[in-house]
Design a protein around this motif. Structure first.
Motif: not given
Length: 364
Positions: A7-19, A45-52
């Motif tokens: 999951r960490l690799l996935r959210v590093l690839r696509e930070p918006t997936s943290m949501a 990254l979550a702040r940068r991509d607006g999903v924090f």
């Protein structure tokens, strides 16, 4: 931990997936990211991509706490670089920051949520003695080491022994080359100094291409992969930031060939694309691998893939063996076999307990 790593690799690839992560999924992601030194980066990254704001409260607290630590590291590095710059001001040539400190001084995306252990600086070989003298006048001194270890650094490596400030506890690794002078192949750093540019902090930073090439070299010629995923994430962010055209990518590979460092760059692009989804053009990657003469090095690639996860994840015997083999490979990349044999013999002999009263100080 395995699922957390995936999951960490996935959210590093696509930070918006943290949501979309559930609280239970966040538990494993936070644990693995903390061990990898990437927890603060996830928050940035979550702040940068607006999903924090869409992250559950508990993991958000962890990300904010890690962000506060990373911000302190960033302030401390900036403050320390100013002190270093004052000490090295009389140096005639440029003193160039490398790796983490260069990310902070330049403001590139790789500084986001970055944690630091030391400050890496490179100076021209002809100015190494003067740079060391100036740093000593500024308060930095060689950490306590044996006379053999001091000779090891000065004769066989591309840097001096680490220098520590006794009050602020900052550590400087002073380099004079990108690779050990006794390593196979010659790396000419004249272009690095020629294209380095000054910063407001008083020291210089490499060009973006040189920053990437050195980061790739540091990681993929390494003996120790404990910070491997963090360093690969640095490279991923740098490549995403600057790789805006096919022409830039080709120029990057050409520049690494001029340095004689196309092989670590090719490995960095390969693993960044495979693990973090870095948008490396396939034709450029194929050309870099061909230029490196690598072809299909499946065993080495598998060893690296096994060694990149943080220690909390890499717990199997196979992964431990992979780390051990890469440790040995790092030594072989740094030293010709006769020098390596002499070095290992000394280390083995030093492990043998001496009889009481037989200790004598080793001459410097």
């Amino acid at each position: 931990m395995r699922s957390g790593y995936r999951r960490l690799l996935r959210v590093l690839r696509e930070p918006t997936s943290m949501a979309a992560l559930t609280p239970a999924e966040w538990t494993s992601v936070v644990a693995v990211a903390r061990h990898a030194g990437l927890l603060a980066r996830l928050g940035e990254l979550a702040r940068r991509d607006g999903v924090f704001d869409r992250i559950p409260e508990s993991p958000a607290h962890h990300l904010e706490a890690a962000r506060a630590i990373a911000e302190k590291h960033r302030r401390d590095i900036r403050w320390e670089v100013v002190h270093v710059a004052r000490s090295l001001a009389p140096l005639p040539g440029p003193a160039v920051l490398l790796k983490g400190a260069s990310y902070v001084a330049s403001g590139v995306s790789a500084h986001l949520g970055r944690l630091f252990g030391d400050i890496d600086i490179i100076v021209p070989r002809a100015q190494l003695d003067e740079a060391e003298h100036l740093l000593m006048l500024g308060g930095w001194f060689c950490d306590k080491q044996s006379a053999y270890d001091i000779r090891y650094y000065r004769q066989w490596t591309h840097q001096l022994p680490p220098m520590r400030h006794p009050v602020r506890e900052s550590v400087i690794d002073l380099h004079h080359a990108l690779r050990p002078p006794i390593a196979p192949g010659k790396v000419d750093t004249s272009d690095l100094f020629r294209e380095a540019r000054p910063t407001e902090l008083g020291l210089y930073i490499p060009s973006p291409m040189d920053m990437i090439i050195h980061s790739a070299t540091h990681l993929f010629c390494a003996m120790d992969f404990r910070n491997g995923l963090r360093d690969l994430s640095d490279i991923d962010l740098l490549l995403r930031e600057f790789g805006t055209s096919d022409g830039w990518w080709r120029d990057l590979v050409d520049r690494s060939r001029r340095f004689g460092l196309v092989s670590p760059l090719a490995m960095a692009m390969l693993h960044a694309r495979r693990m973090l989804g870095t948008p490396v053009p396939p034709a450029v990657l194929a050309g870099a691998l061909e230029a490196a003469g690598r072809g299909e090095h499946r065993l080495l690639d598998r060893l690296i893939s096994a060694a990149l996860p943080p220690a909390s994840v890499a717990t199997s015997m196979a992964e431990a063996v992979a780390r051990g083999l890469l440790f040995a490979r790092g030594y072989l990349l740094d030293m010709p076999p006769p020098v390596l044999a002499a070095h290992l013999t000394h280390k083995l002999v030093s492990l043998v307990p001496r009889q009481r009263g037989s200790e004598r100080p080793e001459p410097v």
